[in-house]
Design a protein around this motif. Structure first.
Motif, PDB file in Angstrom:
ATOM      1  N   ARG A   1     -16.746  21.350  24.434  1.00 28.38           N
ATOM      2  CA  ARG A   1     -15.757  22.125  25.179  1.00 28.38           C
ATOM      3  C   ARG A   1     -16.199  22.334  26.624  1.00 28.38           C
ATOM      4  N   VAL A   2     -17.489  22.548  26.795  1.00 26.71           N
ATOM      5  CA  VAL A   2     -18.016  22.940  28.099  1.00 26.71           C
ATOM      6  C   VAL A   2     -18.207  21.760  29.040  1.00 26.71           C
ATOM      7  N   MET A   3     -18.531  20.594  28.540  1.00 27.41           N
ATOM      8  CA  MET A   3     -18.908  19.483  29.414  1.00 27.41           C
ATOM      9  C   MET A   3     -17.796  19.159  30.417  1.00 27.41           C
ATOM     10  N   ALA A   4     -18.214  18.819  31.634  1.00 26.92           N
ATOM     11  CA  ALA A   4     -17.283  18.647  32.747  1.00 26.92           C
ATOM     12  C   ALA A   4     -16.315  17.490  32.538  1.00 26.92           C
TER      13      ALA A   4
ATOM     14  N   VAL B   1     -17.656  32.678  26.260  1.00 28.18           N
ATOM     15  CA  VAL B   1     -17.491  33.078  24.862  1.00 28.18           C
ATOM     16  C   VAL B   1     -18.788  32.854  24.087  1.00 28.18           C
ATOM     17  N   SER B   2     -19.470  31.752  24.357  1.00 25.14           N
ATOM     18  CA  SER B   2     -20.705  31.463  23.633  1.00 25.14           C
ATOM     19  C   SER B   2     -21.794  32.478  23.980  1.00 25.14           C
TER      20      SER B   2
ATOM     21  N   ARG C   1     -24.564  33.538  16.889  1.00 31.56           N
ATOM     22  CA  ARG C   1     -23.932  32.288  16.483  1.00 31.56           C
ATOM     23  C   ARG C   1     -22.976  31.850  17.580  1.00 31.56           C
ATOM     24  N   VAL C   2     -22.957  30.565  17.891  1.00 31.35           N
ATOM     25  CA  VAL C   2     -21.980  30.036  18.835  1.00 31.35           C
ATOM     26  C   VAL C   2     -21.147  28.971  18.132  1.00 31.35           C
ATOM     27  N   HIS C   3     -19.996  28.689  18.672  1.00 29.25           N
ATOM     28  CA  HIS C   3     -19.090  27.735  18.053  1.00 29.25           C
ATOM     29  C   HIS C   3     -19.722  26.343  18.046  1.00 29.25           C
TER      30      HIS C   3
ATOM     31  N   ARG D   1      -7.313  21.853  17.892  1.00 34.54           N
ATOM     32  CA  ARG D   1      -7.402  22.788  19.010  1.00 34.54           C
ATOM     33  C   ARG D   1      -8.839  23.266  19.214  1.00 34.54           C
ATOM     34  N   ASN D   2      -9.618  23.300  18.134  1.00 32.75           N
ATOM     35  CA  ASN D   2     -11.003  23.747  18.226  1.00 32.75           C
ATOM     36  C   ASN D   2     -11.839  22.906  19.177  1.00 32.75           C
ATOM     37  N   LEU D   3     -11.392  21.687  19.467  1.00 32.12           N
ATOM     38  CA  LEU D   3     -12.149  20.790  20.336  1.00 32.12           C
ATOM     39  C   LEU D   3     -11.934  21.087  21.817  1.00 32.12           C
TER      40      LEU D   3
END
Length: 406
Positions: free
Chosen positions: A134-137, A114-115, A126-128, A65-67
């Motif tokens: 996660r962010v990339m389109a 969140v970051s 710190r960021v994940h 799920r972290n991905l």
């Protein structure tokens, strides 16, 4: 010309989980819009939005799920339903002939916010570690490709509010051109967070919260319309060449018959009737249909003062005054931005299959109904063989998609 069938539908939105839940709510006029809290700290006023409340991938292990950004989890839900309905095995039988085409406006904007929050509030900052993926389109498209082994092509379209509609149209042409036999198509979006809401409020296009009836804050084509409400969710379709679907004994839900795309090249945020008309005309030409063949239009209908008026003008220019029934469903499921075109195409296919047109909700009075045959009040029974779904975007991109009965 190669005929392309729709063999699977999937949806998750504020109206519930499933393409049938979406259609049922639209026909009943049930709204998924509700009041959202503001933030005094960030000068965000309370606002109306259409949030997804069903659990997403509840059994997924935390490490996996972290991905995912939230819009990726929404994509999995919608795609799983469409894939299951199509009757395909878990992975594509011929991966090198199977493609994915997915649209999103801002992709992992939730993860980006969140970051930023962690960067400015955590000590040390710190960021994940998975923030980038996660962010990339193309993250949702990539996850879907891996899950179903779709190796022929990956189209990740980010073209504002036309994103998923354009992804579906380009996949249609990809199948017609012989580059693949089937494709998983659609879009997902999740931007119900402080940064996004602040941006839309600052632009002045977000509807103010109706304090007495929050669920009625969005009123497309109504004389008192004051702007859009944001929504989140995802929608997916499985499309196949008719030959491929027949060979495996699949049943068509509808035919994806036409795709038209145009660019206004006029203004960054103000729509242009001529550009919209070019897209609708191109879709008719691509489908080999005349304006009189279209029995229903699911309008882009965002409930902005200018946007609805321009769309009514463009529809009139192509089809004539009050020549075709029109409704806008964003009043109930909100504006899903990049995923809106896919969700509204699913709604359009459902209207076509059920031969029942969803109404434009919350319309009290409408001068625009003098230009277009606006479906209001109750759902309307109709005998139709073809329907159109419009998606018009900031930046001047216009997409029209046409579906017909199989």
């Amino acid at each position: 010309m190669t005929e392309v069938w729709i063999t699977g539908l999937g949806a998750v939105s504020a109206l519930g989980q499933g393409a049938d839940a979406l259609a049922d709510a639209l026909l009943a006029g049930r709204s998924g819009v509700s009041a959202q809290p503001g933030s005094e700290e960030h000068a965000l006023r309370p606002y109306a939005a259409a949030a997804v409340t069903v659990p997403l991938a509840p059994g997924m292990p935390p490490a996996q799920r972290n991905l995912y950004d939230r819009h990726g989890l929404l994509a999995l839900e919608a795609a799983a339903e469409a894939w299951a309905q199509s009757g395909l095995p878990a992975t594509a039988p011929d991966p090198d002939r199977a493609a994915v085409a997915w649209g999103t406006g801002l992709g992992g904007s939730t993860s980006m916010e969140v970051s930023y929050t962690q960067m400015f509030t955590a000590r040390p900052p710190r960021v994940h570690p998975y923030t980038v993926v996660r962010v990339m389109a193309n993250s949702a498209a990539s996850h879907l490709a891996m899950r179903h082994q779709l190796r022929a092509a990956q189209l990740a379209v980010s073209n504002a509010c036309a994103s998923s509609a354009q992804a579906i149209g380009e996949a249609l042409w990809l199948l017609r051109n012989g580059r693949a036999d089937m494709a998983l198509v659609g879009g997902s979006e999740s931007m119900l967070h402080i940064g996004s809401a602040l941006g839309w409020q600052a632009m002045g296009v977000m509807a103010p919260l109706d304090a007495e009836h929050p669920e009625q804050s969005c009123r497309p084509f109504d004389d008192a319309r004051k702007g859009l409400v944001l929504g989140e969710g995802a929608a997916a379709l499985v499309i196949e060449t008719a030959a491929h679907a027949r060979a495996r004994g699949a049943t068509p839900l509808a035919v994806l018959a036409g795709y038209g795309h145009s660019v206004d090249a006029v203004h960054l945020s103000r729509p242009d009737a001529a550009g919209q008309a070019r897209a609708m005309t191109a879709a008719l030409r691509d489908a080999g249909l005349a304006p009189a063949d279209i029995g229903y239009i699911n309008a882009h209908g965002t409930a902005t003062e200018v946007g609805d008026a321009v769309e009514a003008e463009s529809i009139g220019a192509v089809f004539g005054t009050r020549a075709v029934p029109v409704s806008a469903t964003k009043a109930l499921h909100g504006h899903l931005i990049g995923a809106g075109g896919a969700l509204e195409l699913v709604a359009t296919v459902q209207a076509l299959r059920r031969q029942t047109l969803p109404p434009s909700a919350h319309v009290r009075t409408s001068q625009l109904s003098e230009q277009v045959d606006l479906v209001t009040g109750e759902a309307r029974s109709a005998k139709i063989r073809a329907a159109m779904s419009n998606s018009f975007a900031f930046g001047g991109s216009n997409v029209a998609l046409i579906t017909t009965l199989a």
